[in-house]
Motif scaffolding. Structure first.
Motif, PDB file in Angstrom:
ATOM      1  N   TYR A 325      -7.926  -4.080   1.899  1.00 55.27           N
ATOM      2  CA  TYR A 325      -8.368  -3.402   3.123  1.00 55.27           C
ATOM      3  C   TYR A 325      -7.228  -2.663   3.837  1.00 55.27           C
ATOM      4  O   TYR A 325      -7.109  -2.705   5.055  1.00 55.27           O
ATOM      5  CB  TYR A 325      -9.010  -4.401   4.096  1.00 55.27           C
ATOM      6  N   MET A 326      -6.382  -1.961   3.058  1.00 54.21           N
ATOM      7  CA  MET A 326      -5.329  -1.127   3.630  1.00 54.21           C
ATOM      8  C   MET A 326      -5.848   0.263   3.950  1.00 54.21           C
ATOM      9  O   MET A 326      -6.877   0.700   3.433  1.00 54.21           O
ATOM     10  CB  MET A 326      -4.194  -0.948   2.607  1.00 54.21           C
ATOM     11  N   ALA A 327      -5.063   1.011   4.737  1.00 56.32           N
ATOM     12  CA  ALA A 327      -5.251   2.453   4.863  1.00 56.32           C
ATOM     13  C   ALA A 327      -4.366   3.109   3.816  1.00 56.32           C
ATOM     14  O   ALA A 327      -3.204   2.733   3.650  1.00 56.32           O
ATOM     15  CB  ALA A 327      -4.842   2.927   6.250  1.00 56.32           C
ATOM     16  N   GLY A 328      -4.918   4.078   3.101  1.00 57.48           N
ATOM     17  CA  GLY A 328      -4.147   4.787   2.088  1.00 57.48           C
ATOM     18  C   GLY A 328      -4.175   6.281   2.339  1.00 57.48           C
ATOM     19  O   GLY A 328      -5.165   6.821   2.832  1.00 57.48           O
ATOM     20  N   CYS A 329      -3.066   6.957   2.022  1.00 60.97           N
ATOM     21  CA  CYS A 329      -3.027   8.412   2.130  1.00 60.97           C
ATOM     22  C   CYS A 329      -1.866   8.934   1.290  1.00 60.97           C
ATOM     23  O   CYS A 329      -1.076   8.158   0.756  1.00 60.97           O
ATOM     24  CB  CYS A 329      -2.887   8.869   3.584  1.00 60.97           C
ATOM     25  N   GLY A 330      -1.773  10.260   1.169  1.00 58.47           N
ATOM     26  CA  GLY A 330      -0.686  10.875   0.421  1.00 58.47           C
ATOM     27  C   GLY A 330      -1.102  11.341  -0.950  1.00 58.47           C
ATOM     28  O   GLY A 330      -2.295  11.566  -1.224  1.00 58.47           O
ATOM     29  N   THR A 331      -0.116  11.449  -1.832  1.00 60.51           N
ATOM     30  CA  THR A 331      -0.325  11.956  -3.178  1.00 60.51           C
ATOM     31  C   THR A 331       0.024  10.892  -4.208  1.00 60.51           C
ATOM     32  O   THR A 331       0.503   9.814  -3.858  1.00 60.51           O
ATOM     33  CB  THR A 331       0.559  13.184  -3.430  1.00 60.51           C
ATOM     34  N   GLN A 332      -0.183  11.222  -5.477  1.00 58.22           N
ATOM     35  CA  GLN A 332       0.140  10.258  -6.531  1.00 58.22           C
ATOM     36  C   GLN A 332       1.638   9.982  -6.605  1.00 58.22           C
ATOM     37  O   GLN A 332       2.066   8.904  -6.992  1.00 58.22           O
ATOM     38  CB  GLN A 332      -0.344  10.764  -7.892  1.00 58.22           C
ATOM     39  N   THR A 333       2.455  10.953  -6.234  1.00 59.47           N
ATOM     40  CA  THR A 333       3.902  10.776  -6.323  1.00 59.47           C
ATOM     41  C   THR A 333       4.543  10.378  -5.007  1.00 59.47           C
ATOM     42  O   THR A 333       5.725  10.033  -4.979  1.00 59.47           O
ATOM     43  CB  THR A 333       4.570  12.069  -6.828  1.00 59.47           C
ATOM     44  N   ALA A 334       3.796  10.428  -3.908  1.00 56.69           N
ATOM     45  CA  ALA A 334       4.338  10.061  -2.592  1.00 56.69           C
ATOM     46  C   ALA A 334       3.191   9.561  -1.721  1.00 56.69           C
ATOM     47  O   ALA A 334       2.613  10.314  -0.948  1.00 56.69           O
ATOM     48  CB  ALA A 334       5.026  11.245  -1.931  1.00 56.69           C
ATOM     49  N   ALA A 335       2.868   8.268  -1.855  1.00 54.38           N
ATOM     50  CA  ALA A 335       1.720   7.686  -1.158  1.00 54.38           C
ATOM     51  C   ALA A 335       2.172   6.711  -0.086  1.00 54.38           C
ATOM     52  O   ALA A 335       3.333   6.282  -0.049  1.00 54.38           O
ATOM     53  CB  ALA A 335       0.798   6.990  -2.154  1.00 54.38           C
ATOM     54  N   LEU A 336       1.214   6.343   0.767  1.00 51.29           N
ATOM     55  CA  LEU A 336       1.468   5.423   1.858  1.00 51.29           C
ATOM     56  C   LEU A 336       0.328   4.408   1.926  1.00 51.29           C
ATOM     57  O   LEU A 336      -0.842   4.778   1.906  1.00 51.29           O
ATOM     58  CB  LEU A 336       1.542   6.199   3.178  1.00 51.29           C
ATOM     59  N   GLY A 337       0.677   3.118   1.972  1.00 51.17           N
ATOM     60  CA  GLY A 337      -0.301   2.056   2.169  1.00 51.17           C
ATOM     61  C   GLY A 337       0.098   1.255   3.389  1.00 51.17           C
ATOM     62  O   GLY A 337       1.229   0.773   3.470  1.00 51.17           O
ATOM     63  N   SER A 338      -0.799   1.092   4.351  1.00 55.02           N
ATOM     64  CA  SER A 338      -0.427   0.445   5.605  1.00 55.02           C
ATOM     65  C   SER A 338      -1.491  -0.537   6.067  1.00 55.02           C
ATOM     66  O   SER A 338      -2.682  -0.349   5.831  1.00 55.02           O
ATOM     67  CB  SER A 338      -0.176   1.488   6.694  1.00 55.02           C
ATOM     68  N   GLY A 339      -1.026  -1.594   6.753  1.00 57.43           N
ATOM     69  CA  GLY A 339      -1.934  -2.600   7.261  1.00 57.43           C
ATOM     70  C   GLY A 339      -2.589  -3.398   6.150  1.00 57.43           C
ATOM     71  O   GLY A 339      -2.021  -3.592   5.078  1.00 57.43           O
ATOM     72  N   GLY A 340      -3.802  -3.875   6.416  1.00 56.50           N
ATOM     73  CA  GLY A 340      -4.528  -4.675   5.444  1.00 56.50           C
ATOM     74  C   GLY A 340      -4.452  -6.150   5.767  1.00 56.50           C
ATOM     75  O   GLY A 340      -4.073  -6.549   6.867  1.00 56.50           O
ATOM     76  N   GLU A 341      -4.829  -6.967   4.786  1.00 56.95           N
ATOM     77  CA  GLU A 341      -4.775  -8.401   5.011  1.00 56.95           C
ATOM     78  C   GLU A 341      -4.397  -9.143   3.743  1.00 56.95           C
ATOM     79  O   GLU A 341      -4.712  -8.728   2.627  1.00 56.95           O
ATOM     80  CB  GLU A 341      -6.099  -8.926   5.563  1.00 56.95           C
ATOM     81  N   THR A 342      -3.679 -10.235   3.938  1.00 62.48           N
ATOM     82  CA  THR A 342      -3.369 -11.191   2.883  1.00 62.48           C
ATOM     83  C   THR A 342      -4.272 -12.389   3.159  1.00 62.48           C
ATOM     84  O   THR A 342      -5.405 -12.413   2.749  1.00 62.48           O
ATOM     85  CB  THR A 342      -1.875 -11.551   2.922  1.00 62.48           C
ATOM     86  N   THR A 343      -3.765 -13.335   3.896  1.00 63.94           N
ATOM     87  CA  THR A 343      -4.632 -14.362   4.480  1.00 63.94           C
ATOM     88  C   THR A 343      -4.785 -14.094   5.967  1.00 63.94           C
ATOM     89  O   THR A 343      -5.634 -14.687   6.637  1.00 63.94           O
ATOM     90  CB  THR A 343      -4.034 -15.764   4.265  1.00 63.94           C
ATOM     91  N   THR A 344      -3.953 -13.202   6.491  1.00 65.20           N
ATOM     92  CA  THR A 344      -4.024 -12.765   7.883  1.00 65.20           C
ATOM     93  C   THR A 344      -3.905 -11.246   7.920  1.00 65.20           C
ATOM     94  O   THR A 344      -3.537 -10.608   6.926  1.00 65.20           O
ATOM     95  CB  THR A 344      -2.880 -13.372   8.719  1.00 65.20           C
ATOM     96  N   HIS A 345      -4.190 -10.653   9.060  1.00 65.72           N
ATOM     97  CA  HIS A 345      -4.020  -9.223   9.236  1.00 65.72           C
ATOM     98  C   HIS A 345      -2.528  -8.920   9.322  1.00 65.72           C
ATOM     99  O   HIS A 345      -1.780  -9.635   9.987  1.00 65.72           O
ATOM    100  CB  HIS A 345      -4.734  -8.757  10.507  1.00 65.72           C
ATOM    101  N   VAL A 346      -2.088  -7.851   8.658  1.00 68.58           N
ATOM    102  CA  VAL A 346      -0.663  -7.539   8.612  1.00 68.58           C
ATOM    103  C   VAL A 346      -0.403  -6.123   9.112  1.00 68.58           C
ATOM    104  O   VAL A 346      -1.301  -5.275   9.146  1.00 68.58           O
ATOM    105  CB  VAL A 346      -0.093  -7.703   7.188  1.00 68.58           C
TER     106      VAL A 346
END
Length: 646
Positions: A325-346
């Motif tokens: 449940y991350m936010a993703g954006c960018g390109t195949q060679t320069a991407a960004l993944g932010s937030g999400g959850e493991t066992t808690t929200h991060v």
């Protein structure tokens, strides 16, 4: 090509051997050496061909596609540009999951999500390539929403539960509720494209996993041909409302799905599946050059795959933090993944980069053990010239001092008064030690200061406010002491030492004890500690005042070892509970180093720099330790490949 007594360049390359009888005096065209293995060359000109260098060592720097001949190994080599790796970026200001993203790696936007299982968020933040800045909030808090567009022209749509059709537009300054609503209310959907040419597809209506696909032109939503496989929590990539890729998700037939579909503006076509079926994943890139990462299989996964327009390839490098449940954006060679959850929200952010450069994480190696096991000790110096002093073990406060030469510890003259919980700074031959307690439990808080000249200790002017468990920065004649415990209670009090006397200066913003420090008298860094709860708070000192940095330690902790400077610091070990976790500070944010200390411990001492750090002593949860570890900071290498015929 020069004359040859035994054949031309093609014959040489075919045999795989070149020697003096080949009469190689001219050049070999670069096109003739691709995928060629050479077993021996005893006579070789300085340049092989118009573009191929001969070098005794692999060159640096290199560009993807460069080819050279390594005369030491006797092989042709090239630099590959398709090596991808995840590295830590600045943390989100608001930890959350089920959020949406838009933009690029260096100009990203994250919005919406949830801060608790049923608590939708209106938070919106922009990313500049290193840190997140809070932007005006969305009008409607929502989770499991779709997002698309750029940092200054984004679209947020859908979300829930309950399933929504609502749409909001962002112009770089404000979010505006659009009169345009989706034809099918849903959540757990995804989106691709730009604000004036976007596509939203899949999702969950509350009763069924949807095949719905709709295009957005900046003003209105229009139904488009449906997906072949209805699903929710899917990933997506694409440039416009006529060019998209849908992958993974949760489908009615298989639960966790690996199905991939490609959209050309007229129809969705099922193509080759992902290697790892999953849901709640994120995507970046285009219809033909995509990246899929994270998600959930039977647990959160770090799996990362690249799409070349035909098939998926699993990357050997996954996310540093497995999550969904991350936010993703960018390109195949320069991407960004932010937030999400493991066992808690991060709040964790990771950046994906693909190039010839391969990052090498920092690592710990064993050094020589101390002679006396202890914790709550003071330490200062460098990795190869350090001093450890005082501390506590087996109900006894220690006065012993040890000197480290990069290999082993040597007992030297003791402190005038035994004490623990003390702070220190300086070099191995010029140390300033101050504060602490002369007994444990802490019944006698100390404000004395002593100086080490490389041979013995001598008294110096007393600290103004007696306390213990503080941190220090600077050198013997220009030092800073900050934080600590007045017994009882944490403090933010700060004092500056000029070699003659201590002066009280502006206090820290966060009162705390058992914190760590790094830097100089006029450029210090304070991090972690107890407030009384564990904190990751980070503050910078400019010689006059403290400034709280929005990016705290990734793991809140106390009793850690600190080293380095204000812009390049090291935090190692500590209590979260007891850990060997290591984080690196770049002047803006902390990065979790994948390699932890071999001996997890708390109440250790630190010395050195971020590139060459030292951690010694401490408590491992069972007993005090003599363990010493040396840290070698991150570096880079190049993704070289030897060319062969196989």
């Amino acid at each position: 090509m020069g004359a040859s007594t035994s054949g031309d360049a093609n014959n040489i390359l075919s045999s795989g051997t070149v020697d003096a009888t080949d009469g190689l005096t001219g050049t070999i065209p670069a096109s003739n050496i691709t995928n060629t293995s050479v077993s021996a060359i005893t006579s070789m000109p300085a340049t092989v061909g118009d573009f191929i260098q001969v070098t005794a060592a692999d060159p640096s720097p290199v560009t993807a596609g460069d080819v050279w001949y390594n005369s030491t190994s006797g092989t042709f080599k090239t630099a590959l540009g398709n090596y991808g790796v995840w590295s830590s970026g600045g943390n989100l200001n608001t930890a959350r999951s089920a959020l949406a993203g838009a933009g690029t790696q260096t100009a990203g936007l994250a919005f919406g999500g949830r801060t608790a299982p049923t608590t939708p968020s209106t938070a919106s933040e922009s990313y500049n390539g290193s840190s997140w800045t809070t932007t005006p909030s969305m009008n409607t808090g929502r989770r499991f929403l779709g997002g698309l567009g750029t940092q200054t022209a984004a679209v947020a749509f859908g979300g829930g539960p309950p399933a929504s059709t609502a749409t909001e537009l962002y112009n770089g300054s404000t979010w505006t509720t659009s009169p345009a609503t989706m034809g099918t209310a849903r959540y757990s959907l995804t989106g691709v494209g730009i604000q004036t040419s976007g596509l939203g597809f899949g999702g969950y209506t509350g009763t069924v996993k949807s095949t719905s696909s709709e295009s957005f032109n900046g003003t209105a939503w229009t139904a488009t041909p449906s997906l072949n496989t209805g699903r929710r929590d899917l990933g997506g990539s694409g440039d416009s409302n006529t060019s998209a890729l849908a992958f993974g998700g949760n489908s009615p037939a298989s639960g966790t799905s690996a199905v991939t579909e490609s959209y050309n503006g007229s129809a969705w076509t099922t193509v080759n599946s992902m290697n790892t079926g999953r849901r709640s994943l994120s995507g970046a890139g285009s219809q033909t050059v995509a990246l899929g990462f994270g998600g959930y299989t039977t647990a959160s996964t770090s799996a990362t795959e690249t799409w070349n327009g035909t098939s998926w390839t699993t990357s050997p490098i996954g996310l540093t933090t497995a999550r969904r449940y991350m936010a993703g954006c960018g390109t195949q060679t320069a991407a960004l993944g932010s937030g999400g959850e493991t066992t808690t929200h991060v709040a964790t952010t990771e950046e994906w980069d693909q190039s010839v450069i391969v990052p090498v994480a920092g690592s710990w190696s064993s050094g020589g053990n101390m002679n006396i096991s202890r914790y709550l000790l003071g330490g200062a110096g460098t990795q190869t010239a350090a001093l450890g002093f005082g501390g506590y073990v087996s109900a006894v406060v220690k006065d012993s001092t040890e000197s480290y030469n990069g290999t082993s510890w040597t007992n030297v003259n003791s402190l005038p008064v035994a004490r623990a919980y003390l702070a220190g700074c300086g070099t191995q031959t010029a140390i300033l030690a101050f504060m602490g307690t002369t007994s444990v439990p802490r019944s006698a808080v100390n404000n004395t200061t002593v100086l080490w000249n490389g041979t013995s200790w001598s008294p110096a002017p007393n600290y103004n406010t007696a306390r213990y468990a503080a941190a220090a920065a600077g050198i013997q004649t220009a030092a800073l002491g900050f934080g600590g415990d007045l017994f009882p209670g944490p403090t933010g009090a700060t004092e500056s030492y000029n070699g003659t006397s201590w002066t009280s200066v502006t206090s820290m913003n966060t009162a705390r004890r058992f914190l760590a420090g790094a830097g100089t008298q006029t450029a210090a860094l304070a991090f972690g500690g107890l407030t009384p709860t564990q904190t990751g708070a980070t503050e910078s000192w400019n010689g006059t005042s403290w400034t709280t940095n929005p990016n705290s330690l990734n793991t809140a902790r106390s009793n850690s070892g600190g080293a380095g400077t204000q812009t390049a610091a090291l935090a190692a070990g500590g209590q979260t509970p007891i850990t060997g976790a290591t984080e690196l500070w770049n002047g803006t944010s902390w990065t979790s180093n994948p390699n932890s200390m071999s001996t997890a411990r708390t109440n250790l001492a630190g010395a050195g720099t971020q590139a060459a750090g030292l951690g010694f002593g401490g408590y491992d949860g069972t007993a005090t330790t003599t363990a010493t570890e040396e840290f070698t900071g991150p570096s880079t290498t190049f993704n070289y490949k030897t060319l062969t015929t196989s």
